[in-house]
Scaffold this motif. Structure first.
Motif, PDB file in Angstrom:
ATOM      1  N   LEU A  39      -2.857   5.583   7.385  1.00 39.61           N
ATOM      2  CA  LEU A  39      -3.943   4.679   7.740  1.00 39.61           C
ATOM      3  C   LEU A  39      -4.874   4.374   6.570  1.00 39.61           C
ATOM      4  CD1 LEU A  39      -4.730   6.219  11.231  1.00 39.61           C
ATOM      5  CD2 LEU A  39      -3.744   3.967  10.794  1.00 39.61           C
ATOM      6  N   LYS A  40      -4.912   5.273   5.600  1.00 38.73           N
ATOM      7  CA  LYS A  40      -5.745   5.072   4.413  1.00 38.73           C
ATOM      8  C   LYS A  40      -4.905   5.433   3.181  1.00 38.73           C
ATOM      9  CE  LYS A  40      -9.889   4.155   6.255  1.00 38.73           C
ATOM     10  NZ  LYS A  40     -10.687   2.931   5.952  1.00 38.73           N
ATOM     11  N   SER A  79      -8.861   4.392  12.279  1.00 43.90           N
ATOM     12  CA  SER A  79      -8.586   3.020  12.733  1.00 43.90           C
ATOM     13  C   SER A  79      -9.881   2.235  12.862  1.00 43.90           C
ATOM     14  CB  SER A  79      -7.851   3.058  14.076  1.00 43.90           C
ATOM     15  OG  SER A  79      -6.591   3.703  13.941  1.00 43.90           O
ATOM     16  N   SER A  89     -12.582   2.669  11.127  1.00 44.52           N
ATOM     17  CA  SER A  89     -13.018   2.345   9.767  1.00 44.52           C
ATOM     18  C   SER A  89     -12.256   1.141   9.225  1.00 44.52           C
ATOM     19  CB  SER A  89     -12.804   3.556   8.858  1.00 44.52           C
ATOM     20  OG  SER A  89     -13.076   3.237   7.520  1.00 44.52           O
ATOM     21  N   ASN A  90     -10.977   1.034   9.568  1.00 45.04           N
ATOM     22  CA  ASN A  90     -10.160  -0.089   9.090  1.00 45.04           C
ATOM     23  C   ASN A  90     -10.471  -1.387   9.824  1.00 45.04           C
ATOM     24  OD1 ASN A  90      -8.742   1.374   7.168  1.00 45.04           O
ATOM     25  ND2 ASN A  90      -7.080   1.904   8.570  1.00 45.04           N
ATOM     26  N   GLU A  91     -10.576  -1.297  11.155  1.00 48.75           N
ATOM     27  CA  GLU A  91     -10.611  -2.505  11.984  1.00 48.75           C
ATOM     28  C   GLU A  91     -12.024  -2.982  12.294  1.00 48.75           C
ATOM     29  OE1 GLU A  91      -8.366  -1.261  15.356  1.00 48.75           O
ATOM     30  OE2 GLU A  91      -6.586  -0.776  14.150  1.00 48.75           O
ATOM     31  N   PRO A 149     -15.262  -2.049  10.464  1.00 47.20           N
ATOM     32  CA  PRO A 149     -16.076  -1.325   9.478  1.00 47.20           C
ATOM     33  C   PRO A 149     -17.575  -1.376   9.765  1.00 47.20           C
ATOM     34  CG  PRO A 149     -15.172  -3.342   8.539  1.00 47.20           C
ATOM     35  CD  PRO A 149     -14.478  -3.128   9.842  1.00 47.20           C
TER      36      PRO A 149
END
Length: 574
Positions: free
Chosen positions: A422-423, A538, A540-542, A544
């Protein structure tokens, strides 16, 4: 004005006298209590160096019958070292230092190394004599009369016993006795007799005087031929204090280690009896917030209603504390350099390089080289700071998934795999020291995963930078009486993933200031941990911005020592 004497093994107001969270309490609580008109003095062993280092004044000696001998213990007095709490400085309390050769260990350490075949032997003897000397110093008038004697952990349990059962120290009953438990798992258990480190060896005359009913308060419920100082403190004090409300509830239930629950640790019957009498109090420890007393309600937690100006102020402070993306690369690079310098400093003190340090330096160098290339720089930093003990990291050591345990993969491996998925440019940095077998396991994991930097040791400045620069703090403790790491991370705007136990449950609001996971056994806890980790990464990704709002909310939380002091006055010292 109320006067309190705290008896403790640790005190972080004094350099070198800290091992665990008790030291933080003894450092921060006395100055906070001063604002409530409560003056706190502290009695502790000298450990062979404190009086000399701080130029303490020798105020006399006490002579006590300890075993077959008369032991002479010197007593020195010094002003409490200057400490600031919540922007205020208090200087009106003192530290009594007790000097005897039995209190000294190699390297002026607080605790002795000990051995597996005779656990607590040296330390139990040390603290038995220390407790006796404190009692005698009070009777002799070297320590002026106080309203409350506040004992901390098993190290002071013998003093509670002397107050209750030894006729020589009946005067101690004139003041209230409070017993604080910081970690119920450590109890100082020793034999009743047949050992130089045993109750009968320390107090031969008292052993013969005790009735069967009195002896029942001393004996360990699992090992009837042993005494338990922690049990003495619980059963013979006026009030028992636990360092968080949730932990005060957990200790009423029997532990189930196999399924990952740590509760009363064999003393749940004593705790339940004390609870039924209304004499157990759970008060959460505090955290130091420099020059900030805002946003605190009577419970010590900030109000849930947040207006726009509060958010803007918090975001401004968080931006100052944590660098934005424009400066993040520079800050991360400085962290990598600082980490390298720290490990090299450790290597300079040894004759040969440890494999774990070589792996750490190699990983740091790899990421430092990538950091030069902005396209592949670290964009997410996951952190953890703490002791390498089963209390802190038992869960990370569990096979995961359970059905594939023959592969040798642990939950820590699975966690790093998810981080990589994911990161891809994310890194997990763990700073900690402790049991060698755990360090060896983590060393092997670090050799398998390039996104895991395991720094096997402790450095205060490096710890501070990890709290400040991290994006997600990991705290999977199997039990946590209060916890300070999560408070330090949240203060810096770093959200946490933590096990929903003890003080972690009392300080982290699930999906608001961090994430909590639970589970009815270790396998279930591991599954929940991975799911929560995936949810956090997720988000943090989608989303922020929502993640950013959680960071702001975490930084706004306040667990002030001033509010803790009010609860002490109302619930413990009234």
């Amino acid at each position: 004005m109320k006067k309190v004497l705290m008896i403790a093994a640790e005190n972080d107001a004094i350099s070198g006298a800290k091992v665990g969270g008790m030291a933080d309490v003894i450092r921060d609580l006395p100055p906070a209590l001063a604002s409530e008109d409560i003056i706190v003095d502290v009695a502790m062993p000298n450990y062979g160096y404190i009086a000399q280092t701080y130029n303490a004044n020798n105020i006399g000696t006490v002579a006590v019958k300890f075993g077959a001998n008369i032991e002479i213990v010197s007593v020195a007095l010094m002003p409490r070292p200057r400490t600031s709490v919540d922007g205020n400085t208090y200087l009106n309390s003192q530290v009594y230092l007790f000097e005897h050769h039995l209190f000294n260990s190699e390297g002026n350490q607080v605790y002795c190394a000990g051995s597996n075949d005779r656990p607590f032997a040296d330390d139990a003897t040390k603290f038995a004599l220390f407790n006796l000397a404190v009692a005698q110093a009070y009777i002799d008038g070297l320590i002026p009369e106080v309203d409350v004697m506040h004992m901390h952990d098993w190290h002071a349990g013998m003093l509670v016993m002397l107050r209750a059962f030894d006729p020589q120290y009946a005067m101690l009953k004139q003041c209230q006795c409070v017993f604080s438990i910081h970690n119920l798992a450590l109890q100082g258990i020793r034999p009743i007799r047949d050992d130089v480190s045993s109750f009968a060896a320390w107090f031969p005359e008292l052993t013969h005087l005790l009735t069967d009913e009195q002896k029942a308060h001393l004996s360990d419920p699992r090992y009837p031929n042993c005494v338990n100082p922690m049990k003495m403190g619980i059963e013979l004090s006026d009030k028992v204090h636990l360092v968080s409300p949730t932990y005060a509830h957990e200790v009423l239930m029997a532990s189930d280690h196999q399924n990952g629950f740590f509760g009363g640790e064999g003393l749940e019957a004593s705790m339940l009896d004390k609870h039924n009498r209304g004499d157990i109090v759970g008060i959460l420890n505090g955290c130091v917030y420099e020059n900030d007393n805002s946003g605190v309600n009577d419970s010590g937690v900030n109000d849930s209603g947040v207006n726009d100006s509060d958010v803007n102020s918090a975001e401004s402070e968080l931006t100052t504390a944590k660098p934005d993306k424009k400066t993040a690369n520079k800050s991360i690079n400085q962290l990598l350099v600082k980490s390298q310098d720290t490990v090299i400093k450790w290597l300079g003190k040894t004759d040969s390089a440890r494999s774990v340090d070589q792996i750490t330096l190699a990983r740091l160098q790899q990421w430092q080289m990538q950091q030069i290339n902005q396209a592949s720089s670290i964009d997410f930093l996951m952190t953890s700071v703490g002791r390498l003990t089963d209390q802190k990291v038992l869960l990370l050591r569990q096979p995961y998934p359970v059905e594939a345990n023959s592969t040798g993969q642990s939950l820590l491996d699975a966690m790093l795999i998810e981080l990589k998925r994911l990161k891809p440019q994310g890194v997990f940095m763990l700073l900690g020291s402790g049991y060698h077998v755990i360090a060896k396991e983590f060393q092997q994991v670090a050799s398998r995963h390039s996104n895991f930097v395991f720094i096997n040791g402790y450095d205060q400045q490096l710890s501070d930078e990890l709290y400040q620069l991290g994006d997600l703090f990991v705290m999977p403790s199997s039990f946590e009486p209060c916890g300070i790491s999560q408070l330090l991370a949240m203060k810096q705007g770093q959200v946490c993933i933590a096990h929903g136990v003890g003080g972690l449950r009392d300080t982290i609001k699930d999906q608001q200031t961090g994430w909590l996971f639970e589970g009815h056994n270790l396998a279930h806890q591991a599954e929940q941990f991975i799911q929560v980790l995936i949810n956090a990464l997720s988000l943090s990704n989608e989303q922020p911005e929502q993640y950013r709002q959680m960071e702001i909310a975490a930084s706004q939380e306040r667990f002030s020592w001033q509010q803790v002091a009010k609860q002490y006055r109302q619930q413990l010292y009234s």
